[in-house]
Design a protein around this motif. Structure first.
Motif, PDB file in Angstrom:
ATOM      1  N   ASP A 120       4.035  21.649  -8.469  1.00  0.00           N
ATOM      2  CA  ASP A 120       3.821  20.830  -7.020  1.00  0.00           C
ATOM      3  C   ASP A 120       3.022  19.872  -7.244  1.00  0.00           C
ATOM      4  OD1 ASP A 120       4.268  20.550  -4.224  1.00  0.00           O
ATOM      5  OD2 ASP A 120       2.685  22.013  -3.922  1.00  0.00           O
ATOM      6  N   ALA A 121       3.757  18.789  -6.873  1.00  0.00           N
ATOM      7  CA  ALA A 121       2.928  17.572  -6.829  1.00  0.00           C
ATOM      8  C   ALA A 121       3.000  16.811  -5.569  1.00  0.00           C
ATOM      9  CB  ALA A 121       3.584  16.570  -7.966  1.00  0.00           C
ATOM     10  N   ALA A 122       1.992  17.234  -4.952  1.00  0.00           N
ATOM     11  CA  ALA A 122       1.961  17.084  -3.474  1.00  0.00           C
ATOM     12  C   ALA A 122       0.916  15.785  -3.159  1.00  0.00           C
ATOM     13  CB  ALA A 122       1.448  18.115  -2.572  1.00  0.00           C
ATOM     14  N   VAL A 123       1.459  14.767  -2.417  1.00  0.00           N
ATOM     15  CA  VAL A 123       0.626  13.479  -1.962  1.00  0.00           C
ATOM     16  C   VAL A 123       0.418  13.356  -0.592  1.00  0.00           C
ATOM     17  CG1 VAL A 123       0.294  11.078  -2.091  1.00  0.00           C
ATOM     18  CG2 VAL A 123       0.896  12.156  -4.166  1.00  0.00           C
ATOM     19  N   ALA A 124      -0.529  13.469  -0.024  1.00  0.00           N
ATOM     20  CA  ALA A 124      -0.845  13.790   1.264  1.00  0.00           C
ATOM     21  C   ALA A 124      -0.944  12.649   2.207  1.00  0.00           C
ATOM     22  CB  ALA A 124      -1.741  14.848   1.786  1.00  0.00           C
ATOM     23  N   THR A 125      -0.479  11.451   1.939  1.00  0.00           N
ATOM     24  CA  THR A 125      -0.518  10.273   2.751  1.00  0.00           C
ATOM     25  C   THR A 125       0.593   9.423   2.047  1.00  0.00           C
ATOM     26  OG1 THR A 125      -1.438   8.233   3.117  1.00  0.00           O
ATOM     27  CG2 THR A 125      -2.048   9.408   0.940  1.00  0.00           C
ATOM     28  N   ASP A 126       0.977   8.444   3.132  1.00  0.00           N
ATOM     29  CA  ASP A 126       2.171   7.433   2.688  1.00  0.00           C
ATOM     30  C   ASP A 126       1.541   6.176   2.387  1.00  0.00           C
ATOM     31  OD1 ASP A 126       1.562   6.896   5.391  1.00  0.00           O
ATOM     32  OD2 ASP A 126       3.610   7.172   6.066  1.00  0.00           O
ATOM     33  N   ARG A 127       0.278   6.273   2.573  1.00  0.00           N
ATOM     34  CA  ARG A 127      -0.438   4.888   2.190  1.00  0.00           C
ATOM     35  C   ARG A 127      -1.198   5.021   0.898  1.00  0.00           C
ATOM     36  NH1 ARG A 127      -3.704   5.179   7.243  1.00  0.00           N
ATOM     37  NH2 ARG A 127      -5.297   3.802   6.163  1.00  0.00           N
ATOM     38  N   VAL A 128      -0.352   4.539  -0.149  1.00  0.00           N
ATOM     39  CA  VAL A 128      -0.764   4.665  -1.468  1.00  0.00           C
ATOM     40  C   VAL A 128      -0.551   3.394  -2.139  1.00  0.00           C
ATOM     41  CG1 VAL A 128      -0.386   5.820  -3.741  1.00  0.00           C
ATOM     42  CG2 VAL A 128       0.230   7.106  -1.642  1.00  0.00           C
ATOM     43  N   GLY A 129      -1.793   2.927  -2.670  1.00  0.00           N
ATOM     44  CA  GLY A 129      -1.820   1.677  -3.466  1.00  0.00           C
ATOM     45  C   GLY A 129      -1.897   1.937  -4.974  1.00  0.00           C
ATOM     46  N   TYR A 130      -1.312   1.069  -5.647  1.00  0.00           N
ATOM     47  CA  TYR A 130      -1.080   0.793  -6.986  1.00  0.00           C
ATOM     48  C   TYR A 130      -1.462  -0.163  -7.760  1.00  0.00           C
ATOM     49  CZ  TYR A 130       1.496   3.043 -10.961  1.00  0.00           C
ATOM     50  OH  TYR A 130       2.253   3.746 -12.354  1.00  0.00           O
ATOM     51  N   VAL A 131      -2.137  -0.378  -8.900  1.00  0.00           N
ATOM     52  CA  VAL A 131      -2.402  -1.378  -9.329  1.00  0.00           C
ATOM     53  C   VAL A 131      -2.299  -1.083 -10.877  1.00  0.00           C
ATOM     54  CG1 VAL A 131      -4.222  -3.121 -10.236  1.00  0.00           C
ATOM     55  CG2 VAL A 131      -4.163  -2.210  -7.910  1.00  0.00           C
ATOM     56  N   PHE A 132      -1.419  -1.971 -11.569  1.00  0.00           N
ATOM     57  CA  PHE A 132      -1.037  -1.767 -12.958  1.00  0.00           C
ATOM     58  C   PHE A 132      -2.048  -2.728 -13.782  1.00  0.00           C
ATOM     59  CE2 PHE A 132       2.468  -1.652 -10.349  1.00  0.00           C
ATOM     60  CZ  PHE A 132       3.457  -0.361 -10.954  1.00  0.00           C
ATOM     61  N   THR A 164      -6.371 -10.706  -7.334  1.00  0.00           N
ATOM     62  CA  THR A 164      -5.072 -10.967  -6.318  1.00  0.00           C
ATOM     63  C   THR A 164      -4.255  -9.610  -6.174  1.00  0.00           C
ATOM     64  OG1 THR A 164      -5.203 -13.521  -7.198  1.00  0.00           O
ATOM     65  CG2 THR A 164      -3.213 -12.464  -6.027  1.00  0.00           C
ATOM     66  N   SER A 165      -3.931  -9.098  -7.431  1.00  0.00           N
ATOM     67  CA  SER A 165      -3.289  -8.015  -7.271  1.00  0.00           C
ATOM     68  C   SER A 165      -4.032  -6.882  -6.616  1.00  0.00           C
ATOM     69  CB  SER A 165      -2.980  -7.571  -8.819  1.00  0.00           C
ATOM     70  OG  SER A 165      -2.246  -6.330  -8.995  1.00  0.00           O
ATOM     71  N   LEU A 166      -5.057  -6.790  -6.793  1.00  0.00           N
ATOM     72  CA  LEU A 166      -5.928  -5.696  -5.787  1.00  0.00           C
ATOM     73  C   LEU A 166      -5.928  -6.022  -4.356  1.00  0.00           C
ATOM     74  CD1 LEU A 166      -9.366  -5.235  -7.562  1.00  0.00           C
ATOM     75  CD2 LEU A 166      -8.020  -3.496  -6.927  1.00  0.00           C
ATOM     76  N   ALA A 167      -5.945  -7.487  -4.062  1.00  0.00           N
ATOM     77  CA  ALA A 167      -5.917  -7.930  -2.603  1.00  0.00           C
ATOM     78  C   ALA A 167      -4.713  -7.506  -2.163  1.00  0.00           C
ATOM     79  CB  ALA A 167      -6.164  -9.189  -2.790  1.00  0.00           C
ATOM     80  N   ARG A 168      -3.661  -7.549  -2.876  1.00  0.00           N
ATOM     81  CA  ARG A 168      -2.286  -7.306  -2.494  1.00  0.00           C
ATOM     82  C   ARG A 168      -1.829  -5.700  -1.859  1.00  0.00           C
ATOM     83  NH1 ARG A 168       2.105  -8.680  -6.669  1.00  0.00           N
ATOM     84  NH2 ARG A 168       1.048  -6.995  -7.715  1.00  0.00           N
ATOM     85  N   SER A 169      -2.615  -5.093  -2.860  1.00  0.00           N
ATOM     86  CA  SER A 169      -2.724  -3.634  -2.606  1.00  0.00           C
ATOM     87  C   SER A 169      -3.267  -3.272  -1.490  1.00  0.00           C
ATOM     88  CB  SER A 169      -3.086  -2.609  -3.645  1.00  0.00           C
ATOM     89  OG  SER A 169      -2.002  -2.880  -4.711  1.00  0.00           O
TER      90      SER A 169
END
Ligand code: ADP
Ligand code: ADP
Length: 218
Positions: free
Chosen positions: A60-72, A133-138
């Motif tokens: 079970d991989a639960a994520v309890a928010t739809d506000r997820v930021g992602y930085v590669f 810049t990438s961080l700011a975008r997220s």
């Protein structure tokens, strides 16, 4: 509040590679969890599941928010857009109004210390500035859960240490839950409240410890 709750998560890629097995992991609001481990132990896979890019094959991989930021690791900026319009991109895809995304982008650019560089193109920026810049975008998505896949791995050590400090400040300002992947144990200890150690193939969690004296973050 628990933002991410993984229980007995396994992922098998279509070619049969079992990348992860039996992973239990939790990230609460206000926690900054780092995952360290050698190449190939499934760290990116873990983050891809957390971000919804991959689906767990078992568990079970639960994520309890739809506000997820992602930085590669790669800042993935559009080369023909300047800092301002690169930062606005995610807000644009969410159909925010022009005024809303202008305001969001301005705030995010300020938070990462890029005020004054709005009109610069990615190629006119240093690696560290591209990453910011990438961080700011997220940040324009007001993430509650922030996922970092070795964001500073390609940068020189001085820039990297500088950005680690920036990240601690950002964390203090926004209080998101963080899940951060790195090869570097010292970076993990510096940034986080908790360190998870992964190893093996398939990757498993082999150790976990709370950082005894976490860096102050307010
Ligand atoms: P890490 O981030 O720790 O280096 P990864 O999550 O990238 O590890 O990879 C874990 C394992 O899964 C490795 O053995 C890797 O070769 C394999 N792997 C990663 N992506 C894929 C894929 N799309 N298809 C098949 N195998 C993959
Ligand atoms: P960082 O990448 O962490 O900002 P750098 O050492 O690359 O650190 O840059 C330090 C400072 O030099 C930047 O904050 C910025 O003020 C200035 N700078 C770097 N690159 C440029 C550029 N292409 N144009 C103008 N100023 C720059």
């Amino acid at each position: 509040t628990t933002l991410l709750d993984f229980r007995d998560v396994q992922l098998t890629y279509p070619n049969g590679t079992i990348a992860l097995s039996g992973v239990d992991l939790r990230v609460d609001r206000g926690e900054f969890v780092t995952v360290v481990g050698p190449s190939g132990c499934g760290k990116s896979t873990l983050l891809r599941i957390a971000s919804g890019l991959e689906q767990a094959s078992h568990g079970d991989a639960a994520v309890a928010t739809d506000r997820v930021g992602y930085v590669f690791q790669d800042a993935t900026l559009l080369p023909w857009r300047d800092v301002q319009t690169n930062v606005e991109l995610l807000a644009e895809l969410q159909w925010q109004t022009k005024a809303e995304r202008r305001a969001k982008a301005k705030q995010a650019i300020d938070l990462v210390g890029l005020t004054g560089f709005e009109k610069h193109l990615p190629r006119q920026l240093s690696g560290g500035m591209r990453m910011r810049t990438s961080l700011a975008r997220s940040l324009t998505l007001d993430p509650e859960l922030f996922l970092f896949d070795e964001p500073f791995g390609a940068l020189d050590e001085i820039t990297r240490e500088y950005l680690n400090d920036e990240l601690l400040k950002l964390f203090a300002a926004r209080r998101f839950g963080g899940l951060f992947i790195t090869h570097s144990v010292s970076e993990a200890v510096y940034l986080s409240t908790k360190v998870i150690v992964m190893s093996g193939r398939p990757g498993r969690i082999v150790d976990a410890f709370d950082v005894p004296f976490p860096m102050p973050r307010d």
